[in-house]
Design an enzyme around this catalytic site. Sequence first.
Site, PDB file in Angstrom:
ATOM      1  N   ARG A 273       1.353  -1.447   0.037  1.00 14.71           N
ATOM      2  CA  ARG A 273      -0.178  -0.267   0.156  1.00 14.71           C
ATOM      3  C   ARG A 273       0.567   1.130  -0.041  1.00 14.71           C
ATOM      4  O   ARG A 273       0.449   2.321  -0.707  1.00 14.71           O
ATOM      5  CB  ARG A 273      -1.185   0.063   1.114  1.00 14.71           C
ATOM      6  CG  ARG A 273      -1.349   1.507   1.839  1.00 14.71           C
ATOM      7  CD  ARG A 273      -2.670   0.524   1.947  1.00 14.71           C
ATOM      8  NE  ARG A 273      -2.983   0.598   3.900  1.00 14.71           N
ATOM      9  CZ  ARG A 273      -2.936   0.538   4.707  1.00 14.71           C
ATOM     10  NH1 ARG A 273      -1.936   1.222   4.577  1.00 14.71           N
ATOM     11  NH2 ARG A 273      -2.808  -0.524   5.204  1.00 14.71           N
TER      12      ARG A 273
ATOM     13  N   TYR B 100     -15.948  17.899 -14.261  1.00 13.49           N
ATOM     14  CA  TYR B 100     -16.437  16.828 -14.491  1.00 13.49           C
ATOM     15  C   TYR B 100     -17.741  16.863 -13.579  1.00 13.49           C
ATOM     16  O   TYR B 100     -17.544  17.243 -12.177  1.00 13.49           O
ATOM     17  CB  TYR B 100     -15.611  16.040 -14.095  1.00 13.49           C
ATOM     18  CG  TYR B 100     -15.382  14.996 -14.277  1.00 13.49           C
ATOM     19  CD1 TYR B 100     -16.177  14.289 -15.415  1.00 13.49           C
ATOM     20  CD2 TYR B 100     -15.847  13.863 -13.094  1.00 13.49           C
ATOM     21  CE1 TYR B 100     -16.690  12.340 -15.838  1.00 13.49           C
ATOM     22  CE2 TYR B 100     -16.041  11.618 -13.291  1.00 13.49           C
ATOM     23  CZ  TYR B 100     -15.961  11.931 -14.450  1.00 13.49           C
ATOM     24  OH  TYR B 100     -16.348  10.260 -14.137  1.00 13.49           O
TER      25      TYR B 100
ATOM     26  N   ASP C 176      -7.482  19.821 -12.829  1.00 14.17           N
ATOM     27  CA  ASP C 176      -7.590  19.097 -13.822  1.00 14.17           C
ATOM     28  C   ASP C 176      -7.411  19.062 -15.126  1.00 14.17           C
ATOM     29  O   ASP C 176      -8.734  19.769 -15.518  1.00 14.17           O
ATOM     30  CB  ASP C 176      -9.183  18.673 -13.027  1.00 14.17           C
ATOM     31  CG  ASP C 176      -9.846  17.180 -13.580  1.00 14.17           C
ATOM     32  OD1 ASP C 176      -9.106  16.623 -14.749  1.00 14.17           O
ATOM     33  OD2 ASP C 176     -10.651  16.882 -13.826  1.00 14.17           O
TER      34      ASP C 176
ATOM     35  N   LYS D 212      -8.246   7.686 -18.712  1.00 15.05           N
ATOM     36  CA  LYS D 212      -8.474   9.124 -20.037  1.00 15.05           C
ATOM     37  C   LYS D 212      -7.557   9.008 -21.315  1.00 15.05           C
ATOM     38  O   LYS D 212      -6.352   7.769 -21.495  1.00 15.05           O
ATOM     39  CB  LYS D 212      -9.573   9.865 -20.050  1.00 15.05           C
ATOM     40  CG  LYS D 212     -10.251  10.385 -18.746  1.00 15.05           C
ATOM     41  CD  LYS D 212     -11.540   9.547 -19.206  1.00 15.05           C
ATOM     42  CE  LYS D 212     -12.591   8.979 -17.865  1.00 15.05           C
ATOM     43  NZ  LYS D 212     -12.775  10.456 -17.445  1.00 15.05           N
TER      44      LYS D 212
HETATM   45  C1  LIG Z   1     -13.278  10.908 -16.098  1.00 15.78           C
HETATM   46  C2  LIG Z   1     -13.234  12.655 -15.521  1.00 15.78           C
HETATM   47  C3  LIG Z   1     -12.451  12.741 -13.939  1.00 15.78           C
HETATM   48  C4  LIG Z   1     -12.546  11.086 -13.245  1.00 15.78           C
HETATM   49  O1  LIG Z   1     -11.899   9.685 -13.416  1.00 15.78           O
HETATM   50  P1  LIG Z   1     -12.306   8.525 -12.864  1.00 15.78           P
HETATM   51  O2  LIG Z   1     -10.809   7.236 -13.544  1.00 15.78           O
HETATM   52  O3  LIG Z   1     -13.270   7.998 -13.739  1.00 15.78           O
HETATM   53  O4  LIG Z   1     -12.147   8.469 -11.383  1.00 15.78           O
HETATM   54  C5  LIG Z   1     -12.562  13.401 -13.316  1.00 15.78           C
HETATM   55  N1  LIG Z   1     -12.399  15.034 -13.927  1.00 15.78           N
HETATM   56  C6  LIG Z   1     -12.209  14.874 -15.219  1.00 15.78           C
HETATM   57  C7  LIG Z   1     -12.396  15.706 -15.873  1.00 15.78           C
HETATM   58  C8  LIG Z   1     -12.586  13.345 -16.050  1.00 15.78           C
HETATM   59  O5  LIG Z   1     -12.866  13.616 -17.081  1.00 15.78           O
END
Ligand SMILES: *Cc1c(COP(=O)(O)O)cnc(C)c1O
Length: 384
Positions: free
Chosen positions: A53, A105, A177, A202
Amino acid sequence: MKGDPKNLGFSTRAIHAGQEPDPRTGAVAVPIYQTSTYVQHQLGETPQYEYARVQNPTRSALEAQVAQLEGGHAGHAFASGMSAIQALMTVLKSGDHTVVSRNVYGGTFRYFTRLLERMGLSFSWVDTTDLGAVEAAFGPETKMVFLETPSNPVMDITDIAAVAKMAHTRGARVAVDNTFLSPYLQRPLELGADFVVHSTTKFLNGHSDSIGGVLISSTAEDAEWFAFVQKSIGAILSPFDSFLTMRGIKTLAVRQARHEENARRIVDFLVEHPKVQRVLYPGLPDHPGHEIQKRQAHGFGSMITIEMGSFEAAKALLDRVRVMSFAESLGGVESLISHPASMTHASIPPERRAELGLTDGMVRLSVGIEDAADLLADLEQALA
Ligand SMILES: *Cc1c(COP(=O)(O)O)cnc(C)c1O
Protein backbone atom coordinates in the site's frame (compact mmCIF):
# COMPACT_ATOMS: atom_id res chain seq x y z
CA MET A 1 18.75 4.79 -21.41
CA LYS A 2 21.54 6.06 -19.12
CA GLY A 3 21.32 9.29 -17.19
CA ASP A 4 18.53 11.70 -16.38
CA PRO A 5 16.06 12.36 -19.21
CA LYS A 6 15.04 15.74 -17.71
CA ASN A 7 16.42 17.86 -20.56
CA LEU A 8 15.23 15.64 -23.39
CA GLY A 9 12.15 16.11 -25.57
CA PHE A 10 8.63 15.15 -24.50
CA SER A 11 8.39 11.93 -26.53
CA THR A 12 11.76 10.73 -25.24
CA ARG A 13 10.77 11.47 -21.66
CA ALA A 14 7.40 9.76 -22.10
CA ILE A 15 9.27 6.60 -23.06
CA HIS A 16 12.20 6.77 -20.63
CA ALA A 17 11.30 8.81 -17.54
CA GLY A 18 11.09 6.56 -14.50
CA GLN A 19 11.68 3.47 -16.66
CA GLU A 20 14.85 2.09 -15.14
CA PRO A 21 15.79 -1.37 -16.41
CA ASP A 22 14.86 -4.04 -13.87
CA PRO A 23 17.83 -4.33 -11.47
CA ARG A 24 17.64 -8.13 -11.33
CA THR A 25 17.27 -9.05 -15.01
CA GLY A 26 17.72 -5.87 -17.03
CA ALA A 27 14.13 -6.19 -18.34
CA VAL A 28 13.40 -3.14 -20.46
CA ALA A 29 9.76 -2.99 -19.38
CA VAL A 30 9.29 -2.33 -15.67
CA PRO A 31 7.88 -5.60 -14.29
CA ILE A 32 4.52 -5.92 -12.57
CA TYR A 33 5.54 -6.37 -8.94
CA GLN A 34 2.45 -8.30 -7.91
CA THR A 35 3.24 -8.61 -4.23
CA SER A 36 1.68 -7.37 -1.02
CA THR A 37 4.79 -7.38 1.13
CA TYR A 38 8.60 -7.55 0.98
CA VAL A 39 11.10 -9.52 3.01
CA GLN A 40 13.09 -7.34 5.37
CA HIS A 41 16.73 -8.19 5.92
CA GLN A 42 17.29 -7.23 9.50
CA LEU A 43 15.32 -5.96 12.45
CA GLY A 44 15.91 -2.26 12.90
CA GLU A 45 16.80 -1.45 9.31
CA THR A 46 14.51 0.93 7.41
CA PRO A 47 13.77 -0.96 4.21
CA GLN A 48 13.00 0.84 0.92
CA TYR A 49 9.96 -1.41 0.46
CA GLU A 50 7.93 -2.77 3.35
CA TYR A 51 4.25 -3.05 2.38
CA ALA A 52 2.65 -2.53 -1.03
CA ARG A 53 0.00 0.00 0.00
CA VAL A 54 2.92 2.27 0.86
CA GLN A 55 5.45 1.47 -1.89
CA ASN A 56 5.38 -0.63 -5.04
CA PRO A 57 8.13 -0.42 -7.68
CA THR A 58 5.68 -0.62 -10.62
CA ARG A 59 3.60 2.22 -9.22
CA SER A 60 6.74 4.24 -8.38
CA ALA A 61 7.93 3.98 -12.00
CA LEU A 62 4.62 5.35 -13.27
CA GLU A 63 4.67 8.11 -10.65
CA ALA A 64 8.16 9.19 -11.72
CA GLN A 65 7.10 9.13 -15.38
CA VAL A 66 4.05 11.40 -14.89
CA ALA A 67 5.91 13.76 -12.55
CA GLN A 68 8.55 14.26 -15.27
CA LEU A 69 5.99 14.89 -17.99
CA GLU A 70 4.06 17.46 -15.96
CA GLY A 71 7.26 19.08 -14.70
CA GLY A 72 6.34 18.36 -11.08
CA HIS A 73 8.27 17.44 -7.98
CA ALA A 74 6.48 14.10 -7.57
CA GLY A 75 3.48 12.13 -8.72
CA HIS A 76 1.17 9.85 -6.77
CA ALA A 77 -1.06 7.27 -8.42
CA PHE A 78 -4.54 6.40 -7.19
CA ALA A 79 -7.25 3.87 -7.91
CA SER A 80 -9.23 6.33 -10.04
CA GLY A 81 -9.32 9.95 -11.11
CA MET A 82 -11.85 10.57 -8.36
CA SER A 83 -9.56 9.14 -5.69
CA ALA A 84 -6.74 11.40 -6.96
CA ILE A 85 -9.13 14.34 -6.51
CA GLN A 86 -10.04 13.05 -3.06
CA ALA A 87 -6.34 12.93 -2.12
CA LEU A 88 -5.85 16.46 -3.45
CA MET A 89 -8.68 17.83 -1.33
CA THR A 90 -7.08 16.49 1.87
CA VAL A 91 -4.81 19.56 1.82
CA LEU A 92 -7.94 21.42 3.02
CA LYS A 93 -9.52 21.46 6.46
CA SER A 94 -13.06 21.95 7.67
CA GLY A 95 -13.99 25.62 7.23
CA ASP A 96 -11.83 26.13 4.12
CA HIS A 97 -13.38 27.52 0.96
CA THR A 98 -12.69 26.52 -2.66
CA VAL A 99 -13.37 28.47 -5.84
CA VAL A 100 -14.23 25.93 -8.52
CA SER A 101 -14.94 26.06 -12.27
CA ARG A 102 -18.72 25.88 -12.51
CA ASN A 103 -18.83 23.13 -15.09
CA VAL A 104 -16.34 20.56 -13.89
CA TYR A 105 -16.69 16.83 -14.44
CA GLY A 106 -20.00 15.58 -13.00
CA GLY A 107 -18.26 13.26 -10.53
CA THR A 108 -16.22 16.16 -9.14
CA PHE A 109 -19.41 18.18 -8.68
CA ARG A 110 -21.01 15.23 -6.89
CA TYR A 111 -18.00 14.66 -4.63
CA PHE A 112 -17.69 18.33 -3.62
CA THR A 113 -21.41 18.98 -3.07
CA ARG A 114 -22.58 15.65 -1.62
CA LEU A 115 -19.54 14.61 0.44
CA LEU A 116 -17.13 17.47 1.11
CA GLU A 117 -19.83 20.01 1.99
CA ARG A 118 -21.05 17.58 4.70
CA MET A 119 -17.53 17.71 6.13
CA GLY A 120 -17.48 21.48 6.48
CA LEU A 121 -15.79 22.53 3.23
CA SER A 122 -17.49 25.19 1.14
CA PHE A 123 -17.42 25.90 -2.58
CA SER A 124 -18.20 28.77 -4.94
CA TRP A 125 -19.12 27.60 -8.43
CA VAL A 126 -17.74 30.24 -10.73
CA ASP A 127 -17.41 30.91 -14.42
CA THR A 128 -13.62 30.86 -14.22
CA THR A 129 -13.28 32.22 -17.77
CA ASP A 130 -14.35 35.51 -16.14
CA LEU A 131 -11.40 36.73 -14.03
CA GLY A 132 -13.59 39.37 -12.34
CA ALA A 133 -15.95 36.62 -11.18
CA VAL A 134 -13.00 34.60 -9.87
CA GLU A 135 -11.69 37.60 -7.95
CA ALA A 136 -15.13 38.35 -6.48
CA ALA A 137 -15.43 34.78 -5.22
CA PHE A 138 -12.35 34.95 -2.97
CA GLY A 139 -12.94 35.29 0.75
CA PRO A 140 -10.72 35.05 3.82
CA GLU A 141 -11.29 31.28 4.00
CA THR A 142 -10.42 30.61 0.34
CA LYS A 143 -7.54 28.15 0.25
CA MET A 144 -7.98 26.45 -3.12
CA VAL A 145 -8.97 27.19 -6.70
CA PHE A 146 -9.94 24.09 -8.67
CA LEU A 147 -9.94 24.52 -12.45
CA GLU A 148 -10.88 22.33 -15.33
CA THR A 149 -9.86 23.74 -18.71
CA PRO A 150 -11.11 22.99 -21.31
CA SER A 151 -14.22 22.34 -19.27
CA ASN A 152 -16.52 19.45 -19.77
CA PRO A 153 -18.55 19.44 -22.05
CA VAL A 154 -19.01 23.12 -22.91
CA MET A 155 -15.28 23.68 -23.63
CA ASP A 156 -14.75 26.85 -21.61
CA ILE A 157 -11.11 27.94 -21.46
CA THR A 158 -9.71 29.40 -18.25
CA ASP A 159 -6.51 31.47 -18.17
CA ILE A 160 -4.47 29.32 -15.78
CA ALA A 161 -1.57 31.78 -15.33
CA ALA A 162 -3.88 34.71 -14.53
CA VAL A 163 -5.87 32.68 -11.99
CA ALA A 164 -2.69 31.31 -10.39
CA LYS A 165 -1.30 34.82 -9.95
CA MET A 166 -4.54 36.03 -8.42
CA ALA A 167 -4.80 33.02 -6.08
CA HIS A 168 -1.21 33.25 -4.89
CA THR A 169 -1.53 36.89 -3.84
CA ARG A 170 -4.54 35.82 -1.73
CA GLY A 171 -2.94 32.81 -0.07
CA ALA A 172 -4.83 30.19 -2.08
CA ARG A 173 -3.38 27.37 -4.15
CA VAL A 174 -4.41 26.22 -7.60
CA ALA A 175 -5.23 22.74 -8.87
CA VAL A 176 -5.96 21.93 -12.50
CA ASP A 177 -7.76 18.83 -13.73
CA ASN A 178 -5.68 18.28 -16.87
CA THR A 179 -7.49 15.14 -18.03
CA PHE A 180 -8.83 16.60 -21.30
CA LEU A 181 -5.45 17.65 -22.70
CA SER A 182 -2.74 15.60 -20.95
CA PRO A 183 0.77 17.02 -20.39
CA TYR A 184 1.54 16.63 -24.09
CA LEU A 185 -0.78 19.56 -24.79
CA GLN A 186 -0.90 21.51 -21.51
CA ARG A 187 1.37 21.70 -18.46
CA PRO A 188 -0.38 23.70 -15.75
CA LEU A 189 2.57 23.67 -13.30
CA GLU A 190 4.62 25.64 -15.86
CA LEU A 191 1.80 28.20 -15.85
CA GLY A 192 1.91 28.62 -12.08
CA ALA A 193 -0.52 25.98 -10.82
CA ASP A 194 0.42 24.07 -7.65
CA PHE A 195 -1.24 20.73 -8.39
CA VAL A 196 -2.33 18.74 -11.42
CA VAL A 197 -4.81 15.87 -11.33
CA HIS A 198 -5.62 13.38 -14.06
CA SER A 199 -8.01 10.62 -14.63
CA THR A 200 -5.42 8.31 -16.23
CA THR A 201 -8.45 6.34 -17.40
CA LYS A 202 -8.57 8.79 -20.31
CA PHE A 203 -5.64 9.99 -22.47
CA LEU A 204 -2.72 8.92 -20.28
CA ASN A 205 -3.57 5.23 -20.36
CA GLY A 206 -5.36 5.86 -23.62
CA HIS A 207 -6.70 2.39 -24.40
CA SER A 208 -9.96 2.28 -22.40
CA ASP A 209 -8.76 -0.69 -20.38
CA SER A 210 -7.89 0.72 -16.96
CA ILE A 211 -9.33 3.05 -14.31
CA GLY A 212 -6.80 5.21 -12.50
CA GLY A 213 -5.73 8.66 -11.40
CA VAL A 214 -2.57 10.63 -10.69
CA LEU A 215 -1.88 13.69 -8.63
CA ILE A 216 1.25 15.72 -9.39
CA SER A 217 2.60 18.16 -6.85
CA SER A 218 5.14 20.93 -7.17
CA THR A 219 6.85 20.91 -3.75
CA ALA A 220 8.58 18.33 -1.56
CA GLU A 221 6.26 19.21 1.30
CA ASP A 222 3.12 18.46 -0.73
CA ALA A 223 4.67 15.27 -2.09
CA GLU A 224 5.36 14.07 1.42
CA TRP A 225 1.76 14.79 2.41
CA PHE A 226 0.33 12.88 -0.56
CA ALA A 227 2.56 9.88 0.18
CA PHE A 228 1.13 10.00 3.71
CA VAL A 229 -2.41 10.17 2.25
CA GLN A 230 -1.71 7.14 0.02
CA LYS A 231 -0.53 5.19 3.05
CA SER A 232 -3.37 6.40 5.29
CA ILE A 233 -6.37 6.15 2.94
CA GLY A 234 -5.02 3.41 0.70
CA ALA A 235 -6.80 4.18 -2.58
CA ILE A 236 -3.67 3.25 -4.52
CA LEU A 237 -3.32 2.17 -8.14
CA SER A 238 -2.69 -1.56 -8.52
CA PRO A 239 0.60 -2.84 -9.98
CA PHE A 240 -1.18 -4.12 -13.09
CA ASP A 241 -2.99 -0.83 -13.73
CA SER A 242 0.28 1.03 -13.09
CA PHE A 243 1.91 -1.15 -15.74
CA LEU A 244 -0.87 -0.56 -18.27
CA THR A 245 -0.86 3.18 -17.69
CA MET A 246 2.91 3.42 -17.99
CA ARG A 247 2.74 1.46 -21.23
CA GLY A 248 0.01 3.75 -22.54
CA ILE A 249 1.97 6.88 -21.69
CA LYS A 250 4.91 5.73 -23.82
CA THR A 251 2.80 6.39 -26.94
CA LEU A 252 1.05 9.50 -25.62
CA ALA A 253 2.81 11.90 -28.00
CA VAL A 254 2.02 9.99 -31.19
CA ARG A 255 -1.52 9.26 -30.07
CA GLN A 256 -2.23 12.89 -29.15
CA ALA A 257 -0.89 14.17 -32.46
CA ARG A 258 -3.13 11.78 -34.39
CA HIS A 259 -6.14 12.44 -32.11
CA GLU A 260 -5.84 16.14 -32.85
CA GLU A 261 -5.28 15.70 -36.58
CA ASN A 262 -8.46 13.61 -36.79
CA ALA A 263 -10.36 16.07 -34.59
CA ARG A 264 -9.51 18.98 -36.89
CA ARG A 265 -10.84 17.12 -39.92
CA ILE A 266 -14.03 16.24 -38.08
CA VAL A 267 -14.49 19.82 -36.88
CA ASP A 268 -14.10 21.09 -40.47
CA PHE A 269 -16.81 18.65 -41.55
CA LEU A 270 -19.18 19.42 -38.67
CA VAL A 271 -19.05 23.23 -38.96
CA GLU A 272 -20.28 22.90 -42.57
CA HIS A 273 -23.03 20.38 -41.81
CA PRO A 274 -26.56 21.84 -41.93
CA LYS A 275 -27.90 19.58 -39.14
CA VAL A 276 -25.23 20.68 -36.68
CA GLN A 277 -26.24 23.96 -35.05
CA ARG A 278 -23.03 24.72 -33.21
CA VAL A 279 -19.55 23.25 -32.82
CA LEU A 280 -17.73 23.89 -29.55
CA TYR A 281 -14.01 23.40 -30.09
CA PRO A 282 -11.26 25.69 -28.78
CA GLY A 283 -9.38 25.33 -32.07
CA LEU A 284 -12.03 27.35 -33.89
CA PRO A 285 -10.97 31.01 -34.23
CA ASP A 286 -14.41 32.22 -33.11
CA HIS A 287 -14.29 30.17 -29.89
CA PRO A 288 -14.17 32.70 -26.99
CA GLY A 289 -11.18 30.90 -25.42
CA HIS A 290 -9.22 30.42 -28.65
CA GLU A 291 -6.49 33.02 -27.97
CA ILE A 292 -5.91 31.91 -24.38
CA GLN A 293 -5.76 28.28 -25.48
CA LYS A 294 -3.19 29.16 -28.15
CA ARG A 295 -1.08 30.90 -25.53
CA GLN A 296 -1.25 28.40 -22.70
CA ALA A 297 -1.44 25.04 -24.47
CA HIS A 298 0.34 23.27 -27.30
CA GLY A 299 -2.81 22.30 -29.17
CA PHE A 300 -6.58 22.15 -28.94
CA GLY A 301 -7.19 18.52 -28.11
CA SER A 302 -9.63 16.05 -29.57
CA MET A 303 -12.79 16.65 -27.57
CA ILE A 304 -15.59 18.22 -29.57
CA THR A 305 -19.08 19.12 -28.39
CA ILE A 306 -21.86 19.77 -30.88
CA GLU A 307 -25.33 21.21 -30.47
CA MET A 308 -27.91 19.19 -32.39
CA GLY A 309 -30.85 21.41 -31.36
CA SER A 310 -32.97 18.85 -29.52
CA PHE A 311 -32.84 15.61 -27.57
CA GLU A 312 -34.42 13.83 -30.57
CA ALA A 313 -31.79 15.07 -33.01
CA ALA A 314 -29.03 14.08 -30.57
CA LYS A 315 -30.59 10.63 -30.13
CA ALA A 316 -30.88 10.11 -33.89
CA LEU A 317 -27.15 10.72 -34.28
CA LEU A 318 -26.15 8.59 -31.28
CA ASP A 319 -28.34 5.67 -32.38
CA ARG A 320 -26.92 5.62 -35.90
CA VAL A 321 -23.15 5.75 -35.50
CA ARG A 322 -21.36 2.53 -36.42
CA VAL A 323 -17.61 3.08 -36.18
CA MET A 324 -17.89 5.42 -33.20
CA SER A 325 -19.01 3.75 -29.99
CA PHE A 326 -21.85 5.18 -27.96
CA ALA A 327 -20.25 5.22 -24.51
CA GLU A 328 -19.16 7.35 -21.57
CA SER A 329 -15.50 8.19 -21.09
CA LEU A 330 -12.95 9.68 -23.47
CA GLY A 331 -9.33 9.69 -24.49
CA GLY A 332 -9.07 6.14 -25.80
CA VAL A 333 -7.77 5.04 -29.19
CA GLU A 334 -11.35 4.37 -30.27
CA SER A 335 -13.76 7.22 -31.01
CA LEU A 336 -16.49 7.55 -28.42
CA ILE A 337 -19.66 9.56 -28.68
CA SER A 338 -21.89 10.43 -25.75
CA HIS A 339 -24.81 12.44 -24.44
CA PRO A 340 -23.50 14.50 -21.48
CA ALA A 341 -26.91 15.57 -20.09
CA SER A 342 -28.02 11.98 -19.47
CA MET A 343 -24.61 10.35 -18.98
CA THR A 344 -21.51 12.07 -17.53
CA HIS A 345 -23.48 15.04 -16.21
CA ALA A 346 -26.66 13.27 -15.06
CA SER A 347 -25.69 13.98 -11.43
CA ILE A 348 -26.08 17.72 -12.09
CA PRO A 349 -29.67 18.93 -11.53
CA PRO A 350 -31.49 19.99 -14.75
CA GLU A 351 -31.87 23.65 -13.74
CA ARG A 352 -28.14 23.84 -13.04
CA ARG A 353 -27.35 22.21 -16.37
CA ALA A 354 -29.46 24.89 -18.06
CA GLU A 355 -27.47 27.61 -16.25
CA LEU A 356 -24.23 26.10 -17.51
CA GLY A 357 -25.46 25.97 -21.09
CA LEU A 358 -25.42 22.17 -21.02
CA THR A 359 -28.41 21.27 -23.17
CA ASP A 360 -30.27 18.05 -24.01
CA GLY A 361 -29.25 18.53 -27.65
CA MET A 362 -25.54 18.35 -26.91
CA VAL A 363 -23.43 15.47 -28.12
CA ARG A 364 -19.80 15.02 -27.11
CA LEU A 365 -17.21 13.35 -29.29
CA SER A 366 -13.90 11.96 -28.12
CA VAL A 367 -12.10 11.55 -31.42
CA GLY A 368 -9.96 8.43 -31.61
CA ILE A 369 -7.01 7.52 -33.80
CA GLU A 370 -8.82 5.46 -36.45
CA ASP A 371 -8.59 6.47 -40.12
CA ALA A 372 -10.15 9.91 -40.39
CA ALA A 373 -11.95 8.91 -43.61
CA ASP A 374 -13.83 6.16 -41.76
CA LEU A 375 -14.85 8.52 -38.96
CA LEU A 376 -16.03 11.15 -41.44
CA ALA A 377 -18.03 8.58 -43.43
CA ASP A 378 -19.58 7.32 -40.20
CA LEU A 379 -20.71 10.80 -39.14
CA GLU A 380 -21.95 11.52 -42.66
CA GLN A 381 -24.21 8.46 -42.73
CA ALA A 382 -25.37 8.97 -39.13
CA LEU A 383 -26.35 12.60 -39.84
CA ALA A 384 -27.97 11.85 -43.21
C1 LIG B 1 -13.21 10.82 -15.97
C2 LIG B 1 -12.84 12.10 -15.33
C3 LIG B 1 -12.62 12.19 -13.96
C4 LIG B 1 -12.81 11.03 -13.03
O1 LIG B 1 -11.91 10.00 -13.28
P1 LIG B 1 -12.20 8.43 -12.98
O2 LIG B 1 -10.94 7.79 -13.41
O3 LIG B 1 -13.39 8.03 -13.78
O4 LIG B 1 -12.45 8.34 -11.51
C5 LIG B 1 -12.24 13.41 -13.44
N1 LIG B 1 -12.09 14.49 -14.24
C6 LIG B 1 -12.31 14.44 -15.56
C7 LIG B 1 -12.13 15.66 -16.38
C8 LIG B 1 -12.70 13.25 -16.15
O5 LIG B 1 -12.94 13.21 -17.47
